[in-house]
Design a protein around this motif. Sequence first.
Motif, short mmCIF file in Angstrom:
data_model
loop_
_atom_site.label_atom_id
_atom_site.label_comp_id
_atom_site.label_asym_id
_atom_site.label_seq_id
_atom_site.Cartn_x
_atom_site.Cartn_y
_atom_site.Cartn_z
N SER A 102 0.82 -1.22 0.00
CA SER A 102 0.00 0.00 0.00
C SER A 102 0.86 1.27 0.00
CB SER A 102 -0.93 0.02 1.22
OG SER A 102 -0.17 0.11 2.43
N ILE A 103 2.15 1.13 0.26
CA ILE A 103 3.05 2.29 0.26
C ILE A 103 3.34 2.69 -1.17
CG2 ILE A 103 5.33 3.13 0.94
CD1 ILE A 103 5.25 1.07 3.24
N GLU A 104 3.20 3.95 -1.46
CA GLU A 104 3.38 4.44 -2.82
C GLU A 104 4.78 4.13 -3.37
OE1 GLU A 104 3.07 8.64 -5.37
OE2 GLU A 104 2.60 8.61 -3.22
N GLY A 105 4.81 3.49 -4.51
CA GLY A 105 6.07 3.20 -5.18
C GLY A 105 6.81 1.97 -4.67
N ALA A 106 6.22 1.24 -3.70
CA ALA A 106 6.92 0.10 -3.10
C ALA A 106 7.14 -1.02 -4.12
CB ALA A 106 6.13 -0.43 -1.91
N LEU A 107 6.09 -1.41 -4.83
CA LEU A 107 6.21 -2.50 -5.79
C LEU A 107 7.12 -2.12 -6.95
CD1 LEU A 107 2.58 -3.97 -5.98
CD2 LEU A 107 4.50 -4.67 -4.54
N GLU A 108 7.00 -0.88 -7.39
CA GLU A 108 7.85 -0.40 -8.49
C GLU A 108 9.33 -0.45 -8.08
OE1 GLU A 108 3.79 0.99 -9.23
OE2 GLU A 108 5.10 0.99 -7.46
N ALA A 109 9.61 -0.06 -6.84
CA ALA A 109 10.99 -0.07 -6.35
C ALA A 109 11.54 -1.50 -6.26
CB ALA A 109 11.06 0.59 -4.98
N LEU A 110 10.67 -2.42 -5.86
CA LEU A 110 11.06 -3.82 -5.75
C LEU A 110 11.38 -4.42 -7.13
CD1 LEU A 110 11.40 -5.89 -3.49
CD2 LEU A 110 9.02 -6.58 -3.85
N VAL A 111 10.53 -4.11 -8.11
CA VAL A 111 10.74 -4.62 -9.47
C VAL A 111 11.98 -3.98 -10.09
CG1 VAL A 111 9.78 -4.68 -11.81
CG2 VAL A 111 8.31 -5.18 -9.85
N LYS A 112 12.23 -2.73 -9.74
CA LYS A 112 13.42 -2.04 -10.25
C LYS A 112 14.70 -2.76 -9.83
CE LYS A 112 15.96 2.33 -10.10
NZ LYS A 112 16.10 3.65 -9.45
N VAL A 113 14.71 -3.26 -8.59
CA VAL A 113 15.89 -3.98 -8.10
C VAL A 113 16.09 -5.28 -8.88
CG1 VAL A 113 16.90 -5.13 -6.08
CG2 VAL A 113 15.69 -2.98 -5.79
N ILE A 114 14.99 -5.87 -9.35
CA ILE A 114 15.09 -7.09 -10.15
C ILE A 114 15.53 -6.77 -11.57
CG2 ILE A 114 13.78 -9.03 -11.12
CD1 ILE A 114 11.96 -8.88 -8.64
N LYS A 115 15.01 -5.67 -12.11
CA LYS A 115 15.36 -5.29 -13.49
C LYS A 115 16.77 -4.72 -13.58
CE LYS A 115 10.80 -4.36 -15.49
NZ LYS A 115 9.95 -3.34 -16.15
N GLU A 116 17.21 -4.04 -12.52
CA GLU A 116 18.55 -3.45 -12.49
C GLU A 116 19.30 -4.04 -11.30
OE1 GLU A 116 18.09 0.78 -12.38
OE2 GLU A 116 16.57 0.78 -13.97
N PRO A 117 19.79 -5.26 -11.43
CA PRO A 117 20.37 -5.99 -10.30
C PRO A 117 21.53 -5.27 -9.62
CG PRO A 117 20.09 -7.42 -12.21
CD PRO A 117 19.86 -6.02 -12.68
N VAL A 118 21.52 -5.31 -8.30
CA VAL A 118 22.61 -4.75 -7.51
C VAL A 118 23.67 -5.84 -7.26
CG1 VAL A 118 23.25 -3.71 -5.29
CG2 VAL A 118 21.07 -3.10 -6.39
N SER A 119 23.18 -7.04 -6.91
CA SER A 119 24.05 -8.20 -6.67
C SER A 119 23.18 -9.44 -6.74
CB SER A 119 24.71 -8.10 -5.30
OG SER A 119 23.75 -8.27 -4.29
N PRO A 120 23.77 -10.62 -6.92
CA PRO A 120 22.98 -11.85 -6.93
C PRO A 120 22.18 -12.05 -5.64
CG PRO A 120 25.16 -12.29 -7.83
CD PRO A 120 25.19 -10.88 -7.28
N THR A 121 22.79 -11.70 -4.51
CA THR A 121 22.09 -11.85 -3.22
C THR A 121 20.86 -10.97 -3.16
OG1 THR A 121 24.21 -12.30 -2.13
CG2 THR A 121 22.37 -11.68 -0.71
#
Length: 441
Positions: free
Chosen positions: A253-272
């Motif tokens: 319900s927090i604005e932008g939460a799901l988008e931020a989560l998908v962004k981490v998958i689309k633009e990987p920071v690390s395998p972990t």
Amino acid sequence: MISSWRKIRASRHANKRIGLDDISNMEVSIPTHFRCPISLDLMKDPVTLSSGITYDRQSIETWIEAGNNTCPITKQELSTLEPIPNHTIRKMIQDWCVVNSSYGIERIPTPRIPVTSRQVTEMLARVVAMSRSEEASACREVVAKVKRLVKENERNKRCFMANGTVGALASAFEAFSKVSFDKNVAVLEEILSCLSLMTPLDGEAKSYLGSNSSLSSMVWFLKRGHLSAQANSVLVLKHVLSTDQKKMEQFCSIEGALEALVKVIKEPVSPTTTKASLLIVYYMVSISSSRVDEKIIRRFIDMGLIERLLEMLVDCDKSICEKALGVLDGLCLDSQGREKAYADALTMPVLVKKILRVSDLATEFSVSIVWKLSKNETREDGGVIVEALQVGAFQKLLLLLQFGCNENIKDKATELLKLLNLHREKLECIDSMDFKNLKRH
């Protein structure tokens, strides 16, 4: 005369050489009081118990952690389980090492003194007090010290975790997240970094970190934080959300939460980080169906998550593969999710390739997805069913039934074989590993 003198001189030189060789080959005897009574090895970090006996720290801590509260030598019950560093013996051992360095003995390094329960309690009391008085800068310094000590060695980490550090840090995180966020970004980031080193989280910590203010702060880091802050947020969120539906709905319900989560998958920071993000999404799409959950699944689909998952599955490690397939399986429960999968030329080649190739779990998810897509196929030309046949699904499924699998997958594989058999008329099979000629529709 001269000849005899030369012989005598040569003999003396030979004796000298023999003497030196003999000395260099001598075994150095370690003094008994330098040996640990448990391991019988040279002590690297001598510590003394309340019984007065000195041991190597690693040996005696292993003894104590096994549940013993007595001295191994005297059998005397210990008044305290905190061993005291024996600096005198350590210096004597170091001096002895230096004296015998010519025999290949290396000087033992001066060990770092591990943190004590009392020190931990004092530091945590300061963290809690500073969070209440909103002393962000001072609190950040203490948390940074805690993090440094935790990273120093496993013994320190166990000591911190055993004395309620996770709960205290989580409480401080919530306290600072409730007040002026802009002023407290630095201390919140430091706490989050420290917490990521001390997972799994206990119930108390999850309660503090699952509050709306704490979740909102972590979403902020996901959206705008540095790469390290994003990674730490995802790692902590994975434990906080877990399978708690209420917290998941609160997070969504927090604005932008799901988008931020998908962004981490689309633009990987690390395998972990990728694994943690996929696991969070998997929890969300695996919750029992409800109107709220359907909306969440649709949002993931609209953000292009299915296409990204299929791209990842072409080349990824076992752990990421299993999690990506699990998410894809959940998204294909929705009709829009299936439509996205139908439209992507990678779908069938990738899914069939994973059957009997990665792991039992990956095989189960792959068969489940192929079954969902085939069962709901409405095109007259067979669509994905024909594609599955062309990339070798029929042979893979026969092998799966032959090797054995659980009843759920067995039923789906059997039903799939019946569907595939209807379209087996003179179809040429191609190698499911050959993706280079595939184009998106």
